[in-house]
Design an enzyme around this catalytic site. Structure first.
Site, PDB file in Angstrom:
ATOM      1  N   CYS A  53       0.822  -1.218   0.000  1.00 39.36           N
ATOM      2  CA  CYS A  53       0.000   0.000   0.000  1.00 39.36           C
ATOM      3  C   CYS A  53       0.851   1.260   0.000  1.00 39.36           C
ATOM      4  CB  CYS A  53      -0.902   0.046   1.234  1.00 39.36           C
ATOM      5  SG  CYS A  53      -1.266  -1.507   2.023  1.00 39.36           S
ATOM      6  N   ASP A  85      -3.235  -2.456   7.931  1.00 33.86           N
ATOM      7  CA  ASP A  85      -4.218  -3.326   8.555  1.00 33.86           C
ATOM      8  C   ASP A  85      -4.112  -4.780   8.119  1.00 33.86           C
ATOM      9  OD1 ASP A  85      -5.024  -1.017   9.689  1.00 33.86           O
ATOM     10  OD2 ASP A  85      -7.100  -1.096   9.018  1.00 33.86           O
ATOM     11  N   CYS A 126      -2.709   3.501   2.925  1.00 34.69           N
ATOM     12  CA  CYS A 126      -3.370   2.408   3.642  1.00 34.69           C
ATOM     13  C   CYS A 126      -4.311   2.937   4.705  1.00 34.69           C
ATOM     14  CB  CYS A 126      -2.334   1.482   4.284  1.00 34.69           C
ATOM     15  SG  CYS A 126      -3.074   0.020   5.038  1.00 34.69           S
ATOM     16  N   ASP A 127      -5.537   2.514   4.650  1.00 36.06           N
ATOM     17  CA  ASP A 127      -6.601   2.694   5.632  1.00 36.06           C
ATOM     18  C   ASP A 127      -6.488   3.957   6.490  1.00 36.06           C
ATOM     19  OD1 ASP A 127      -7.394   0.394   4.493  1.00 36.06           O
ATOM     20  OD2 ASP A 127      -7.651  -0.734   6.312  1.00 36.06           O
ATOM     21  N   LYS A 128      -5.904   3.863   7.685  1.00 40.03           N
ATOM     22  CA  LYS A 128      -5.945   4.978   8.634  1.00 40.03           C
ATOM     23  C   LYS A 128      -5.061   6.140   8.211  1.00 40.03           C
ATOM     24  CE  LYS A 128      -8.435   2.039  10.628  1.00 40.03           C
ATOM     25  NZ  LYS A 128      -8.134   1.008   9.627  1.00 40.03           N
ATOM     26  N   CYS A 198      -5.271  -2.364  -0.992  1.00 34.62           N
ATOM     27  CA  CYS A 198      -6.264  -3.414  -1.264  1.00 34.62           C
ATOM     28  C   CYS A 198      -7.303  -2.940  -2.269  1.00 34.62           C
ATOM     29  CB  CYS A 198      -6.937  -3.852   0.029  1.00 34.62           C
ATOM     30  SG  CYS A 198      -5.802  -4.559   1.235  1.00 34.62           S
ATOM     31  N   GLU A 448     -10.199  -4.207  14.287  1.00 35.13           N
ATOM     32  CA  GLU A 448     -11.050  -4.768  13.236  1.00 35.13           C
ATOM     33  C   GLU A 448     -11.090  -6.290  13.378  1.00 35.13           C
ATOM     34  OE1 GLU A 448      -9.533  -3.433   9.503  1.00 35.13           O
ATOM     35  OE2 GLU A 448     -10.303  -1.399   9.765  1.00 35.13           O
ATOM     36  N   SER A 474     -13.298  -4.508   9.221  1.00 35.85           N
ATOM     37  CA  SER A 474     -12.567  -4.065   8.040  1.00 35.85           C
ATOM     38  C   SER A 474     -13.561  -3.655   6.967  1.00 35.85           C
ATOM     39  CB  SER A 474     -11.690  -5.209   7.531  1.00 35.85           C
ATOM     40  OG  SER A 474     -11.230  -4.942   6.233  1.00 35.85           O
TER      41      SER A 474
END
Length: 571
Positions: A53, A85, A126-128, A198, A448, A474
């Site tokens: 990521c 994650d 990535c995510d956060k 992702c 998650e 998630s």
């Protein structure tokens, strides 16, 4: 362009005889007098080698230098952390994930404050790291542009597109004896074929869509996959455009109004996005001093059509969304229904409506449905409230056929116990699995539960049980999985008082979640309940647990813009 530095933050480190010591450092790095006289632009990268990521972010931030230099600024790159994650999932490392959002926002804030940068371009993958980067922009309120590093391309397995979620689910399939270990090994080697986040409409892509919808990202920039050559063009354009924002003094809080947050919530629902969107949007709003909690988000979700056929509930991945025309293509159709605020400002210097006017609807693509003939008439994410969750909860319903579930509770006090029970098949069809003490304070860190939910799907039980938690799910989770239950168990919320066998009823159509226990019995249980102490009594997790607020308002750790007496950008 020539910009007067007399009112910019960088004057404190670059202008006047008293700043000679400061300028000596810039000369040491090769900058010339004319460079030091220009505005200073921060290029914040969450790049690292932790996961695919993040591996292209530093390069993209370096490309942005070209745009800044060409437009008359002086660029300075620095890095912040990321907790990925997919690697943190399913063990104690996931406690670090949500906390990293705050650390990212704080570290970017501190670097910009400490070095007196005038503008900011932030790169996250990535995510956060996406909401964390955008939170820092809103907190600092210097002219800013958010750039997503781009998604991964899909893997191929047995002649079909696959993502990392397929790998999580095959673990459950293997545990159920439904496939050989060789299939697990073969799939894990091809599911993630290169750089990028992702690929489904999980948290990273959801928040990437938010970046465009809320106006902090350039149009049709964030859905371009990480390996695409266009990522260089996007990065350069962001570096150039942030200088235009500086010249025009267009700041993030001019862009991210209450109406812009409503637009962003619409896009989360319309794309069947991650439930984490309902956590991050309130946290971002807090940075602006805007009241926008879980229930405000849920109200928007109720009236939003679900329009994008994206994984995990649908067929396609981010690459397909980009090829179909991206998030602006979806907004083109949604705007025609009157559900978007089109007069919101964006980083282009134009309104959202003006940006959308430049888009031509593509009738040949199959990913994005017309808003007047959507996949379903209401959004892919639903807010819940009831006796089990007075402060709310959230469930992702995209791709689900059954929106109601009722059954006896089977209670677990941590994710590990629940995952072990799922792997050992120590649960029954029709039950509601309850995972508690995993909230922001109780975890700490609000983990998650993808490992558990994916294992259930791999066993063929994904829609035969429900799962509720005061933790999170998630964006890749699917099935009847309810997260963000509040108040959390650590605060003595009703979820802390549930016992095995209590009947829990979830109705995603009505937006309710209730436990069939009398108020008198709940009060008896409350009297007998006592708070629990976690194993984390020092360090970052302890500090977070002491400061974090409820999930309903974004699990934030400070009062936000409402408590400000000044804004950094005005120093």
């Amino acid at each position: 362009m020539a910009i007067d530095k007399s009112k910019l933050p960088s004057r404190h480190v670059s202008v006047g005889p008293e700043r000679a010591p400061h300028r000596s450092y810039y000369y040491a790095m090769g900058w010339k007098e004319e460079d030091i006289a220009k505005p200073f632009v921060a290029l914040a990268s969450a790049g690292n080698d932790s996961a695919p990521c993040n591996t292209t972010l530093d390069q993209q931030a370096d490309w942005a230098r070209e745009g800044v230099l060409a437009a008359g600024g002086t660029p300075f790159r620095f890095n912040t952390i990321t907790v990925t994650d997919g690697i943190a999932m399913g063990h104690q490392g996931m406690k670090s994930s949500l906390i990293s959002r705050e650390v990212i926002a704080d570290s970017v804030e501190l670097s910009v404050r400490g070095h007196c940068y005038d503008a900011l371009v932030g790169f996250a993958g990535c995510d956060k790291s996406l909401p964390g980067m955008m939170m820092s922009m809103l907190r600092l309120n210097v002219p800013s542009i958010f750039v997503y590093g781009g998604s991964i391309l899909p893997g191929r397995f047995h002649d079909r597109d696959v993502t990392v979620v397929d790998v999580f689910e095959v673990v459950g399939k293997f545990a159920a004896g439904a496939c050989p270990l060789s299939e697990v090994t073969a799939l894990e080697k091809v599911a993630c074929p290169g750089h990028g986040a992702c690929g489904g409409q999980y948290t990273a892509n959801t928040m990437a869509c938010v970046g465009e919808a809320i106006g902090l990202s350039l149009p049709n920039s964030n859905m371009a996959p990480a390996p695409y050559k266009s990522r260089q063009e996007i990065a350069v354009a962001a570096g150039r455009q942030v200088m235009t924002l500086l010249e025009k003094n267009i700041r993030p809080r001019d862009i991210c109004t209450r109406e812009a947050f409503e637009n962003a919530a619409r896009i989360v629902a319309a794309t069947g996005g991650s439930t984490n969107g309902a956590l991050h949007l309130p946290a971002m709003a807090n940075e602006c001093g805007i009241d926008f909690d879980l229930f405000d988000v849920a109200e928007i979700f109720k009236t939003t059509p679900y329009m994008a056929d994206l994984k995990p509930g649908g067929k396609y991945v981010a690459k397909d969304m980009y090829d179909a025309g991206g998030i602006y293509m979806l907004m083109k159709s949604l705007a025609a229904t009157g559900l978007l605020h089109l007069d919101c400002m964006t980083v282009t210097g134009k309104t959202l409506g003006e940006n959308i006017e430049e888009v031509t609807w593509n009738p040949d693509q199959k990913v994005i449905y017309d808003a007047k003939a959507p996949i379903t008439p209401t959004g892919g994410v639903v807010g819940l409230r009831g006796s089990l969750a007075p402060d709310g909860a959230i469930v992702k319903v995209a791709g689900m056929k059954n929106l109601k579930f009722s059954g006896p509770a089977r209670v677990f006090d941590c994710e590990e116990d629940a995952f072990a029970a799922v792997e050992a098949r120590k649960f029954n069809e029709g039950e509601v699995l309850v995972i508690r003490y995993e909230g922001p304070k109780g975890g700490p860190g609000m983990r998650e539960m993808l490992s558990t939910t994916a294992a259930l799907y791999g066993q063929g039980m994904g829609e035969k049980v429900a799962l509720i938690t005061d933790g999170r799910f998630s964006g890749a989770t699917r099935g009847f999985c309810v997260g963000h239950v509040g108040p959390e168990a650590a605060e003595g919320g009703p979820i802390a008082l549930v016992k095995d066998g209590d009947i829990i009823t979830i109705d995603a159509e009505a937006g309710t979640i209730d436990v069939d226990v009398s108020a008198e019995e709940m009060e008896i249980r409350r009297t007998a309940w006592a708070p629990r102490q976690t194993d984390y009594q020092s360090g970052a997790l302890w500090r977070y647990a002491r400061n974090v607020g409820p999930a309903r308002t974004g699990a934030v750790t400070h009062p936000g813009a409402k408590a400000e007496t000044h804004v950094y950008a005005d120093i």
